[in-house]
Design a protein around this motif. Structure first.
Motif, PDB file in Angstrom:
ATOM      1  N   ARG A  39       0.843  -1.205   0.000  1.00  0.00           N
ATOM      2  CA  ARG A  39       0.000   0.000   0.000  1.00  0.00           C
ATOM      3  C   ARG A  39       0.878   1.255   0.000  1.00  0.00           C
ATOM      4  O   ARG A  39       0.592   2.226  -0.712  1.00  0.00           O
ATOM      5  CB  ARG A  39      -0.930   0.000   1.232  1.00  0.00           C
ATOM      6  N   ALA A  40       1.947   1.234   0.796  1.00  0.00           N
ATOM      7  CA  ALA A  40       2.833   2.407   0.869  1.00  0.00           C
ATOM      8  C   ALA A  40       3.547   2.630  -0.467  1.00  0.00           C
ATOM      9  O   ALA A  40       3.714   3.770  -0.901  1.00  0.00           O
ATOM     10  CB  ALA A  40       3.848   2.220   1.994  1.00  0.00           C
ATOM     11  N   VAL A  41       3.942   1.545  -1.126  1.00  0.00           N
ATOM     12  CA  VAL A  41       4.593   1.678  -2.438  1.00  0.00           C
ATOM     13  C   VAL A  41       3.608   2.277  -3.446  1.00  0.00           C
ATOM     14  O   VAL A  41       3.942   3.211  -4.186  1.00  0.00           O
ATOM     15  CB  VAL A  41       5.106   0.309  -2.945  1.00  0.00           C
ATOM     16  N   GLY A  42       2.382   1.770  -3.448  1.00  0.00           N
ATOM     17  CA  GLY A  42       1.364   2.269  -4.380  1.00  0.00           C
ATOM     18  C   GLY A  42       1.040   3.731  -4.134  1.00  0.00           C
ATOM     19  O   GLY A  42       0.854   4.506  -5.075  1.00  0.00           O
ATOM     20  N   ALA A  43       0.982   4.115  -2.849  1.00  0.00           N
ATOM     21  CA  ALA A  43       0.592   5.484  -2.493  1.00  0.00           C
ATOM     22  C   ALA A  43       1.701   6.490  -2.772  1.00  0.00           C
ATOM     23  O   ALA A  43       1.437   7.672  -2.979  1.00  0.00           O
ATOM     24  CB  ALA A  43       0.212   5.542  -1.013  1.00  0.00           C
ATOM     25  N   LYS A  44       2.947   6.026  -2.787  1.00  0.00           N
ATOM     26  CA  LYS A  44       4.079   6.937  -2.944  1.00  0.00           C
ATOM     27  C   LYS A  44       4.109   7.574  -4.334  1.00  0.00           C
ATOM     28  O   LYS A  44       4.578   8.693  -4.514  1.00  0.00           O
ATOM     29  CB  LYS A  44       5.382   6.162  -2.706  1.00  0.00           C
ATOM     30  N   ASP A  59       6.852   6.512   5.197  1.00  0.00           N
ATOM     31  CA  ASP A  59       5.937   6.071   4.134  1.00  0.00           C
ATOM     32  C   ASP A  59       4.869   5.137   4.708  1.00  0.00           C
ATOM     33  O   ASP A  59       3.717   5.143   4.274  1.00  0.00           O
ATOM     34  CB  ASP A  59       6.700   5.309   3.040  1.00  0.00           C
ATOM     35  N   LEU A  60       5.282   4.301   5.679  1.00  0.00           N
ATOM     36  CA  LEU A  60       4.357   3.320   6.253  1.00  0.00           C
ATOM     37  C   LEU A  60       3.393   3.963   7.254  1.00  0.00           C
ATOM     38  O   LEU A  60       2.392   3.356   7.627  1.00  0.00           O
ATOM     39  CB  LEU A  60       5.143   2.202   6.954  1.00  0.00           C
ATOM     40  N   ALA A  61       3.732   5.177   7.701  1.00  0.00           N
ATOM     41  CA  ALA A  61       2.916   5.844   8.724  1.00  0.00           C
ATOM     42  C   ALA A  61       1.862   6.773   8.119  1.00  0.00           C
ATOM     43  O   ALA A  61       1.111   7.422   8.841  1.00  0.00           O
ATOM     44  CB  ALA A  61       3.837   6.631   9.661  1.00  0.00           C
ATOM     45  N   ARG A  62       1.781   6.833   6.778  1.00  0.00           N
ATOM     46  CA  ARG A  62       0.785   7.699   6.133  1.00  0.00           C
ATOM     47  C   ARG A  62      -0.611   7.335   6.593  1.00  0.00           C
ATOM     48  O   ARG A  62      -0.905   6.163   6.804  1.00  0.00           O
ATOM     49  CB  ARG A  62       0.828   7.520   4.614  1.00  0.00           C
TER      50      ARG A  62
END
Ligand code: DC
Length: 200
Positions: A39-44, A59-62
């Motif tokens: 999810r973090a990779v996709g959102a970045k 990134d993981l704390a978004r």
């Protein structure tokens, strides 16, 4: 030295997160929600391979990683073998960390940690999963069902590390069971395995 891995795989919205957190808390094991990495990779945004290679705690704390859109974006970047490769070592090290660990995802028992002491495959019908997700996120239930089916097809159909139950996984189908009942079942299975391994 306690090395003990619980691998919990299954399709979207099957209750893996709830079950994994409860199992980890019950036995004092560390927990990693591997879906959050994708999810973090996709959102970045930008190049997903670069995003995976440079993923940070921040990134993981978004706050926006739990949405349906973030789930779809995660499922799309998860097809890319270089993205999966970039996230592999971190997950493997976490799985075999001192003190034991629970990891939930799609390929934990098949690819990340085939030597896991316990493998659970948590599932339910697409309709039941969509209904549970809809109770959380609201909106149009038919759209939630369509998203669940689309994600199932992509996660199960990809060439690299597709979603499937490991041959030695215990399948927990919670279509006709509450997530609470499925959680109790999982805790019982993990407790039996810990006792059999002489770890408790
Ligand atoms: O578990 P989740 O819904 O947060 O996962 C989001 C997406 O990430 C999922 O649709 C596919 C991908 N994923 C994966 O490919 N492998 C994993 N171990 C975990 C998630």
């Amino acid at each position: 030295m306690v090395i003990f891995t619980v691998a919990i795989d299954g399709p979207a919205a099957a209750g893996k997160g709830t079950i994994s957190r409860a199992v980890a808390a019950h036995f004092g094991l560390a927990h990693l929600d591997t879906g959050l990495l994708y999810r973090a990779v996709g959102a970045k945004g930008g190049d997903p391979v670069l995003a995976a290679q440079t993923l940070t705690e921040a990134d993981l704390a978004r706050g926006d990683l739990r949405t349906l859109e973030a789930g779809q974006a995660a499922s799309r970047v998860a097809i890319i073998p270089e993205v999966r490769a970039a996230l592999l070592d971190f997950q493997r090290r976490f799985a075999r960390r001192e003190g034991g660990a629970v990891l939930d995802g799609r390929d934990i028992g098949t690819v990340i940690c085939p030597e896991a002491e316990v493998k659970l495959y948590v599932t339910a019908s697409a309709e039941v999963r969509a209904h549970r997700r809809w109770l959380e996120v609201g909106g149009d239930e038919a759209r939630v069902l369509a998203e669940v089916k689309e994600r199932d097809a992509r996660d199960m159909g990809r060439a690299d590390a597709p979603l499937k139950a490991a041959a030695d996984a215990v399948v927990i189908d919670s279509s006709d069971m509450s997530v609470t009942a499925a959680t109790s079942l999982a805790i019982g299975i993990v407790g039996d395995a810990l006792r059999a391994a002489g770890k408790v």
